[in-house]
Enzyme design. Structure first.
Site, PDB file in Angstrom:
ATOM      1  N   GLY A 245       7.030   4.663   7.013  1.00 23.87           N
ATOM      2  CA  GLY A 245       5.537   4.908   7.282  1.00 23.87           C
ATOM      3  C   GLY A 245       5.315   6.364   6.802  1.00 23.87           C
TER       4      GLY A 245
ATOM      5  CB  VAL B 246      11.514   4.107   3.528  1.00 23.96           C
ATOM      6  CG1 VAL B 246      12.728   4.291   4.587  1.00 23.96           C
ATOM      7  CG2 VAL B 246      12.040   3.133   2.587  1.00 23.96           C
TER       8      VAL B 246
ATOM      9  CG  PHE C 140      -9.073  -4.556   1.847  1.00 26.02           C
ATOM     10  CD1 PHE C 140      -9.038  -3.646   0.842  1.00 26.02           C
ATOM     11  CD2 PHE C 140      -9.698  -4.507   2.995  1.00 26.02           C
ATOM     12  CE1 PHE C 140     -10.014  -2.352   1.117  1.00 26.02           C
ATOM     13  CE2 PHE C 140     -10.414  -3.276   3.060  1.00 26.02           C
ATOM     14  CZ  PHE C 140     -10.494  -2.272   2.196  1.00 26.02           C
TER      15      PHE C 140
ATOM     16  CE  LYS D 116      10.790  -0.046   7.078  1.00 26.86           C
ATOM     17  NZ  LYS D 116      10.417  -0.030   8.687  1.00 26.86           N
TER      18      LYS D 116
ATOM     19  CD  GLU E 180       4.092  -9.199  13.054  1.00 28.49           C
ATOM     20  OE1 GLU E 180       3.397 -10.186  13.103  1.00 28.49           O
ATOM     21  OE2 GLU E 180       3.790  -8.041  12.890  1.00 28.49           O
TER      22      GLU E 180
ATOM     23  CD  GLU F  93       7.360   9.474   1.617  1.00 25.97           C
ATOM     24  OE1 GLU F  93       7.858  10.198   0.640  1.00 25.97           O
ATOM     25  OE2 GLU F  93       8.096   9.257   2.597  1.00 25.97           O
TER      26      GLU F  93
ATOM     27  CG  ASP G  68      11.273  -3.588   8.785  1.00 23.73           C
ATOM     28  OD1 ASP G  68      10.554  -3.731   7.830  1.00 23.73           O
ATOM     29  OD2 ASP G  68      11.257  -2.629   9.484  1.00 23.73           O
TER      30      ASP G  68
ATOM     31  N   GLY H 195       1.422   1.689  11.481  1.00 17.54           N
ATOM     32  CA  GLY H 195       0.135   2.155  11.910  1.00 17.54           C
ATOM     33  C   GLY H 195      -0.742   2.054  10.680  1.00 17.54           C
TER      34      GLY H 195
ATOM     35  N   GLY I  99       1.925  -5.236  21.238  1.00 16.73           N
ATOM     36  CA  GLY I  99       1.784  -5.374  19.753  1.00 16.73           C
ATOM     37  C   GLY I  99       2.618  -4.663  19.015  1.00 16.73           C
TER      38      GLY I  99
END
Lengths: 330, 330
Positions: free
Chosen positions: A148, A146, A8, A218, A203, A143, A214, A310, A200
């Protein structure tokens, strides 16, 4: 439909908010939809009658924990409730697959449907997880893993089911694209990175993004799911953007080109590298959006773009998977 | 699945070719798939055992007619065969809906599923046709009617079913976009139009494209299908590109903008007009591609682009609708 939310964090919280925002729509599709369990690394909470998403969100915000009880083994939480779908939003661990891998395996073994946005398990054990799902009559959807909110996995697997996808080339990491876009304006790499961190987008340890890891995850997920390949993270040829110099970008610009970090996958290619892209090309976009160009046999090139990250955007991809699962069960 | 192809022009022929190209895939989804009738304005042919797509294509090429028998009323041809799906590729008539409207109504009344790429019937009688489909338990699909191979209708209706689409703005006419892109390089309108005609992008009578009528049809289809509005062609505020001057384009360029013919639709807007678009914006693209920016409540902006026309490209959109119908029946 009884849902368990594992992990969470930002996205799990976003998904709970989305369940609340879309409660009317969801009840019209399934009048028994509810969250029966939620857990993070520190705590868990279960209720067979359904948990209020907003109370979960508030408790997490106020206390840092989603649940009132101290966390036990996640698979024990799963065993303690009756549920239909596991929504795994636990953090990506690209070395071991992390907790998410164990939760997903556990759920699939028990014939539960799984929606995950966790790249680790998918990049490391795609074939095994799909076999497990098939063997136990369960569905595995991903979904949001990859791009978002950029529609790509289900678009290729469903809408473009009649097409042979020849290749996919895309920008799958908004942080790198932001940095490279800022470098287009003359900033050196270090300064563009610092700016990304201040905003932001990156990182404090940005290596996962800027070294191309990353994007590689994907690319592996696309290779396995769209091209039916059987590859894993270590099969990807990876070059990140750390050695892209201001001089290279200026030289590219002199030739009406930009440099973008491109992930490419086809039946034979599996690569992440900075590439020269002509200005005006669909992959020459600036900013944090994700963009992919899908080349197919009949439709030719199809380009999609959307927000690659996001809280709510990634949760929207989970929602689309959830609705597909509800539709399938009806 | 028994298919009738109505209107065996460029797209009908492309669809027959696609059925042949994808015969293995299609048989794996439905082992009884076949064309039982095909007709154009001059001729028809039927065979309950199935027609060979390549023979249809060859006869059309060689003789200009798809069938061996002189055409009778199309609805009589429909009545003379047992079929499951009407694929309507007859030419768009935006004043009356043309033959296609009668064929679609006839098929839906008899509970047959319909796939159409014909904008006339959809732009004039969307609500009536959908009510007819619903009343008779039939499905009406029309992915290829907007944007050709660019995925948009089914993407919004299915993949983005959980989203509230707030607006769609897009380039829905490749001919206009080609002309405006050429004008970006300094060509006057008349010369850019002539070039488009020489390259086969524009008809000898280009008014349907350059006056914005084609784009308006697509905007109406989006308004009715995605925004659940009940509007028709005459409700659209339309300005074409005929009065876009070289001076206006030069002035826009001085401000880092381009002029594009944009169709916009939302709950309250229904408009086609030339708009100033900042260079680098997803809608600033050049050439004949179609592009649409879909703004939703959760995902934010999603952009799609693809080939808006072409024999095989439009047929690929029909194929995606056909596969969806097969999947639904299984």
């Amino acid at each position: 439909m009884r849902i368990v939310i594992a992990g969470f964090g930002t996205v799990g919280r976003g998904f709970a908010e989305v369940l609340q925002m879309k409660s009317d729509l969801l009840s019209s599709l399934d009048d028994k939809i509810k969250i029966v369990a939620a857990f993070d690394s520190k705590s868990y909470v279960t209720d067979a009658d359904g948990l209020d998403p907003l109370i979960l969100v508030k408790r997490k915000k106020d206390t840092g924990s989603v649940g009132s009880d101290a966390m036990k083994e996640g698979t024990d939480v799963l065993d303690s409730v009756e549920y239909d779908v596991l929504v795994d939003t636990s953090p990506t661990d690209i070395r071991t697959g992390g907790d998410g891998l164990r939760y997903i395996e556990h759920a699939l073994k028990h014939g539960k449907d799984v929606i995950t946005v966790n790249k680790g398990p998918l990049a490391l054990k795609f074939r095994e997880l799909n076999e497990l799902a098939e063997k136990n009559g369960a569905v595995l959807r991903f979904e949001g893993s990859v791009g978002g909110a950029m529609p790509i996995i289900n678009l290729c697997a469903e809408n473009l089911k009649g097409e042979r996808v020849r290749s996919i080339r895309g920008i799958f990491n908004g942080t790198c694209n932001f940095i490279l876009s800022r470098m287009d304006t003359g900033l050196p790499f270090e300064q563009a990175l610092r700016e990304a961190q201040q905003l932001g987008y990156a990182e404090s340890d940005p290596s996962y993004d800027i070294e191309g890891i990353d994007t590689a995850c994907k690319v592996v997920i696309l290779a396995n799911s769209i091209f039916s390949r059987d590859v894993t993270f270590s099969d990807v040829s990876i070059t990140g953007i750390t050695s892209v110099s201001a001089e290279a970008i200026a030289l590219a610009s002199d030739h009406d080109m930009v440099i973008r970090l491109i992930g490419e996958v086809s039946d034979t290619v599996l690569e992440v590298s900075p590439r020269l892209i002509p200005k005006g090309h669909p992959l020459s976009v600036s900013g944090t959006l994700n963009t992919a160009q899908i080349i197919t046999d009949l439709a030719g090139p199809i380009t999609v773009s959307g927000r690659g990250a996001g809280r709510i955007e990634t949760a929207s991809a989970i929602l689309s998977d959830l609705i597909a699962i509800i539709d399938r069960r009806r």
